[in-house]
Design an enzyme around this catalytic site. Structure first.
Site, PDB file in Angstrom:
ATOM      1  N   GLU A   1      42.485  53.927  46.334  1.00 63.08           N
ATOM      2  CA  GLU A   1      42.914  55.154  47.014  1.00 63.08           C
ATOM      3  C   GLU A   1      43.945  54.911  48.110  1.00 63.08           C
ATOM      4  O   GLU A   1      44.711  55.800  48.455  1.00 63.08           O
ATOM      5  CB  GLU A   1      41.696  55.877  47.596  1.00 63.08           C
ATOM      6  CG  GLU A   1      41.225  55.398  48.976  1.00 63.08           C
ATOM      7  CD  GLU A   1      40.800  53.932  49.016  1.00 63.08           C
ATOM      8  OE1 GLU A   1      40.404  53.412  47.955  1.00 63.08           O
ATOM      9  OE2 GLU A   1      40.882  53.316  50.086  1.00 63.08           O
TER      10      GLU A   1
ATOM     11  N   LYS B   1      47.301  52.588  57.026  1.00 64.36           N
ATOM     12  CA  LYS B   1      46.243  53.213  56.231  1.00 64.36           C
ATOM     13  C   LYS B   1      45.061  53.594  57.140  1.00 64.36           C
ATOM     14  O   LYS B   1      44.407  52.733  57.711  1.00 64.36           O
ATOM     15  CB  LYS B   1      45.783  52.251  55.130  1.00 64.36           C
ATOM     16  CG  LYS B   1      44.551  52.710  54.346  1.00 64.36           C
ATOM     17  CD  LYS B   1      44.181  51.728  53.236  1.00 64.36           C
ATOM     18  CE  LYS B   1      42.868  52.128  52.541  1.00 64.36           C
ATOM     19  NZ  LYS B   1      42.442  51.155  51.502  1.00 64.36           N
TER      20      LYS B   1
ATOM     21  N   ASP C   1      35.551  54.260  53.052  1.00 59.73           N
ATOM     22  CA  ASP C   1      35.899  54.132  51.637  1.00 59.73           C
ATOM     23  C   ASP C   1      34.646  53.858  50.794  1.00 59.73           C
ATOM     24  O   ASP C   1      34.204  52.719  50.686  1.00 59.73           O
ATOM     25  CB  ASP C   1      36.921  53.005  51.459  1.00 59.73           C
ATOM     26  CG  ASP C   1      37.390  52.877  50.013  1.00 59.73           C
ATOM     27  OD1 ASP C   1      37.063  53.766  49.199  1.00 59.73           O
ATOM     28  OD2 ASP C   1      38.104  51.899  49.707  1.00 59.73           O
TER      29      ASP C   1
ATOM     30  N   ARG D   1      46.677  53.144  48.248  1.00 61.04           N
ATOM     31  CA  ARG D   1      48.066  53.287  47.809  1.00 61.04           C
ATOM     32  C   ARG D   1      48.433  54.757  47.607  1.00 61.04           C
ATOM     33  O   ARG D   1      49.591  55.130  47.767  1.00 61.04           O
ATOM     34  CB  ARG D   1      48.301  52.456  46.537  1.00 61.04           C
ATOM     35  CG  ARG D   1      47.499  52.891  45.344  1.00 61.04           C
ATOM     36  CD  ARG D   1      47.374  51.810  44.289  1.00 61.04           C
ATOM     37  NE  ARG D   1      46.387  50.779  44.664  1.00 61.04           N
ATOM     38  CZ  ARG D   1      46.140  49.685  43.969  1.00 61.04           C
ATOM     39  NH1 ARG D   1      46.806  49.440  42.856  1.00 61.04           N
ATOM     40  NH2 ARG D   1      45.231  48.819  44.379  1.00 61.04           N
TER      41      ARG D   1
ATOM     42  N   ASP E   1      38.841  54.151  43.429  1.00 61.21           N
ATOM     43  CA  ASP E   1      38.691  53.218  44.544  1.00 61.21           C
ATOM     44  C   ASP E   1      40.031  52.591  44.943  1.00 61.21           C
ATOM     45  O   ASP E   1      40.138  51.932  45.973  1.00 61.21           O
ATOM     46  CB  ASP E   1      37.674  52.135  44.157  1.00 61.21           C
ATOM     47  CG  ASP E   1      37.153  51.379  45.361  1.00 61.21           C
ATOM     48  OD1 ASP E   1      37.419  51.822  46.503  1.00 61.21           O
ATOM     49  OD2 ASP E   1      36.478  50.347  45.161  1.00 61.21           O
TER      50      ASP E   1
ATOM     51  N   ASP F   1      38.051  50.515  56.915  1.00 59.33           N
ATOM     52  CA  ASP F   1      39.203  50.712  56.038  1.00 59.33           C
ATOM     53  C   ASP F   1      40.340  51.479  56.728  1.00 59.33           C
ATOM     54  O   ASP F   1      41.347  51.789  56.115  1.00 59.33           O
ATOM     55  CB  ASP F   1      38.762  51.432  54.760  1.00 59.33           C
ATOM     56  CG  ASP F   1      39.595  51.048  53.546  1.00 59.33           C
ATOM     57  OD1 ASP F   1      40.328  50.042  53.627  1.00 59.33           O
ATOM     58  OD2 ASP F   1      39.526  51.759  52.528  1.00 59.33           O
TER      59      ASP F   1
ATOM     60  N   LYS G   1      31.724  52.216  44.962  1.00 57.37           N
ATOM     61  CA  LYS G   1      31.573  50.788  45.260  1.00 57.37           C
ATOM     62  C   LYS G   1      30.105  50.397  45.163  1.00 57.37           C
ATOM     63  O   LYS G   1      29.231  51.251  45.336  1.00 57.37           O
ATOM     64  CB  LYS G   1      32.060  50.516  46.690  1.00 57.37           C
ATOM     65  CG  LYS G   1      33.554  50.501  46.862  1.00 57.37           C
ATOM     66  CD  LYS G   1      33.915  50.103  48.285  1.00 57.37           C
ATOM     67  CE  LYS G   1      35.415  50.148  48.512  1.00 57.37           C
ATOM     68  NZ  LYS G   1      36.167  49.176  47.719  1.00 57.37           N
TER      69      LYS G   1
HETATM   70  N1  BES Z   1      39.665  49.289  50.923  1.00 56.06           N
HETATM   71  C1  BES Z   1      39.641  48.641  49.671  1.00 56.06           C
HETATM   72  C2  BES Z   1      40.119  47.198  49.754  1.00 56.06           C
HETATM   73  C3  BES Z   1      39.174  46.208  50.396  1.00 56.06           C
HETATM   74  C4  BES Z   1      38.187  45.611  49.637  1.00 56.06           C
HETATM   75  C5  BES Z   1      39.315  45.853  51.702  1.00 56.06           C
HETATM   76  C6  BES Z   1      37.342  44.685  50.214  1.00 56.06           C
HETATM   77  C7  BES Z   1      38.479  44.919  52.282  1.00 56.06           C
HETATM   78  C8  BES Z   1      37.482  44.344  51.540  1.00 56.06           C
HETATM   79  C9  BES Z   1      40.543  49.352  48.682  1.00 56.06           C
HETATM   80  O1  BES Z   1      40.601  50.723  48.816  1.00 56.06           O
HETATM   81  C10 BES Z   1      39.990  49.076  47.311  1.00 56.06           C
HETATM   82  O2  BES Z   1      38.907  49.495  47.050  1.00 56.06           O
HETATM   83  N2  BES Z   1      40.751  48.353  46.492  1.00 56.06           N
HETATM   84  C11 BES Z   1      40.317  48.001  45.197  1.00 56.06           C
HETATM   85  C12 BES Z   1      41.469  48.224  44.243  1.00 56.06           C
HETATM   86  C13 BES Z   1      41.091  48.092  42.801  1.00 56.06           C
HETATM   87  C14 BES Z   1      40.170  49.211  42.406  1.00 56.06           C
HETATM   88  C15 BES Z   1      42.346  48.116  41.990  1.00 56.06           C
HETATM   89  C16 BES Z   1      39.885  46.543  45.219  1.00 56.06           C
HETATM   90  O3  BES Z   1      40.540  45.738  45.906  1.00 56.06           O
HETATM   91  O4  BES Z   1      38.878  46.220  44.628  1.00 56.06           O
HETATM   92 ZN    ZN Z   2      40.237  51.486  50.676  1.00 57.82          ZN
HETATM   93 MN    MN Z   3      39.035  51.701  47.785  1.00 58.80          MN
END
Ligand code: BES
Ligand code: ZN
Ligand code: MN
Length: 507
Positions: A357, A273, A278, A359, A355, A296, A285
């Site tokens: 994104e 990825k 992000d 996947r 968010d 990210d 966020k």
């Molecule tokens: N890049 C983030 C995941 C992340 C969060 C990595 C905190 C490191 C620290 C990812 O893109 C994301 O935002 N995931 C969301 C998914 C949710 C919206 C289903 C998450 O984990 O909150």
């Molecule tokens: Zn992300």
């Molecule tokens: Mn995200």
């Protein structure tokens, strides 16, 4: 940052007149004392008798040798470094003790601003000398790392001075030492490269930077590099990557780097990825800590960096690396909750949260890579979910997949590299959570089991190909405290993948 010069030498430690002469010892190994070369026996005996030095891990004792007598030392300083307690049955732990010892030595050298080191290799129960060397070198080079590109140097008081030169003196036959040295250096260099990419801010490391780096590696090691741009993505109907990129003015890239061993060799596909920032997109966020989301792209950084080891070592397995790369921004044409996209290959997906994104871009890359390269197995790395931090903290990477053989190989490779993983279940039930009423699937499965439902999403795009997914959101930065992992991005995954490829046997 330049790497210290590493020199294997048969010179006597006593004749070394540089900044720091280093000896390493395992804990409670009194018999080692008498084997100690040069005139440090007395010092060590005293320190042990007084209980000032035990040889436990991260144990350091700094001395100032007297320049007198026949066996006197010329070094400015003498350092005893602890290797921790032996356990001959646990090779992985022994390797890790060497890395940590290397990291402690680097920390001390940096603190002392010692530029020239002389390292006397220890004997470590259960390890070959070349393995000891490999891991000490890895630990030193990883511990000696800092990112100071954007800081003006303070001439009078430089905040950090890296090690310039390390002379290394073996104890045994010297067999395999060159190999050990090179393996340690290459792995460390690759992890440092991944850290460099991650340390760059979102405006310093873009999808185009990934493409440039891949081109450079391709040229240097005669590999093939292809970069898909937005036009190509549109033609190929990569609705995930295009969708995520819609809110951004920064062009997306799908970077492909191929190493070919031979026609007969098996093929591993690695997908990382490469989300260069992000913001969450329209599902923005919270502001606090958002700057961390420049990290990210650590999955992409790991996958691309490890290819420099592949290029240098030319293993007998084909390796294809794919990095889908974009940032995730809330521009006026950004993806919105409720939108439906169509992935490469035709699966449609309802966007619940912009968010989620990662996947979306991985799905296109996995489907495309598997169709085009017909790999024998696939591994993807991604900072995919915050949920993995709740489950495993910052100590282990989450591991899921559809093939236990591949999972076991990764568990072993991670254990051996000091980057431990932990498998999570991926039963069919979890994919119920990502059913959509208006599209084939939806991009979130709610709060329960967030890491697993993210993996369940990816699973829809790998078919029967053996596949494993590493969720590195908890380990890519703020990784478990270790002497050889300075604060900031850790470069996690690089050495696990390197180990996977180095130890590859027909799948
Ligand atoms: N890049 C983030 C995941 C992340 C969060 C990595 C905190 C490191 C620290 C990812 O893109 C994301 O935002 N995931 C969301 C998914 C949710 C919206 C289903 C998450 O984990 O909150
Ligand atoms: Zn992300
Ligand atoms: Mn995200």
């Amino acid at each position: 940052m330049i790497l210290p010069k590493l020199i294997l030498t048969r010179k006597k430690p006593a004749s070394f007149s540089g900044d720091l002469l280093v000896y390493c010892f395992e804990q409670d190994k009194k018999e080692r004392v008498k084997e100690t070369r040069a005139g440090v026996k007395k010092e060590l005996k005293k320190a042990i008798a007084l209980g000032d030095f035990k040889g436990s891990d991260s144990d350091l004792l700094l001395l100032y040798p007297q320049a007198s007598g026949k066996q006197s030392l010329s070094a400015k300083r003498l350092l005893f470094a602890g290797l921790g307690k032996e356990d001959a049955d646990d090779t992985s732990a022994a390797l890790e003790r060497c890395r940590c010892c290397g990291g402690s030595i680097a920390e001390k050298a940096v603190e002392l601003k010692a530029g020239k080191l002389f390292l006397c290799l220890p004997e470590v129960e259960g390890l070959k000398e070349e393995e000891v060397l490999e891991c000490l070198v890895e630990g030193i080079l990883l511990g000696d790392y800092r990112f100071l590109k954007y800081k003006k140097p303070d001439k009078k008081d430089p905040p950090f001075q890296s090690i310039k030169e390390i002379q290394i003196s073996p104890v045994g036959s010297g067999k395999g030492l060159r190999r050990g040295l090179l393996r340690g250096r290459r792995a460390a260099e690759a992890a440092r490269a991944a850290r460099d990419m991650a340390n760059e801010p979102g405006n310093g490391w873009t999808p185009t930077s990934f493409a440039r780096y891949a081109h450079t590696l391709a040229k240097e090691h005669k590999m093939r590099c292809t970069v898909l741009d937005k036009r190509d993505m549109k033609a190929l109907k990569m609705g995930g990557l295009i969708g995520v990129n819609q809110g951004s003015s920064e062009p997306p890239k799908m970077v492909v780097l191929e190493y070919r061993a031979s026609k007969k060799a098996q093929t591993i596909l690695l997908v990382g990825k490469g989300l260069t920032f992000d913001s969450g997109g329209v599902s923005l966020k919270p502001g606090a800590g958002m700057e961390k989301m420049k990290y990210d792209m650590c999955g992409g950084a790991a996958v691309l960096s490890m290819m420099q080891v592949v290029g240098a070592e030319k293993p007998n397995v084909n390796v294809v690396a794919i990095i889908p790369s974009t940032d995730n921004m809330p521009g006026s044409s950004a993806l919105k909750p409720g939108d439906i996209i169509c992935h490469y290959g035709g699966i449609t997906s309802e966007i619940i949260n912009t968010d989620a994104e990662g996947r979306l871009i991985l799905a296109d890359a996995l489907a495309y890579g598997i169709e085009k390269y017909q790999p024998d197995c696939v591994v993807d790395l991604a900072t995919l979910t915050g949920a993995v931090i709740l489950g495993l903290g910052h100590h282990r990477t989450g591991l899921l997949g559809n093939n236990q053989n591949l999972i076991n190989r990764l568990l072993a490779a991670g254990e051996r590299s000091g980057e431990p993983l932990w498998q999570l279940p991926l039963d069919e039930e979890y994919s119920k959570q990502i059913k959509s009423t208006v599209a084939d699937i939806k991009n979130t499965g709610g709060r329960p089991a967030g890491t697993i439902t993210a993996a369940a999403y990816l699973q829809k795009f790998v078919g029967d190909t053996p596949w494993a997914h590493m969720d590195i959101a908890g380990t890519a930065w703020d990784f478990t405290e270790k002497s050889y992992v300075p604060k900031g991005p850790s470069g996690t995954g690089v050495r696990t993948l390197v180990e996977l490829v180095r130890s590859w046997k027909k799948f």
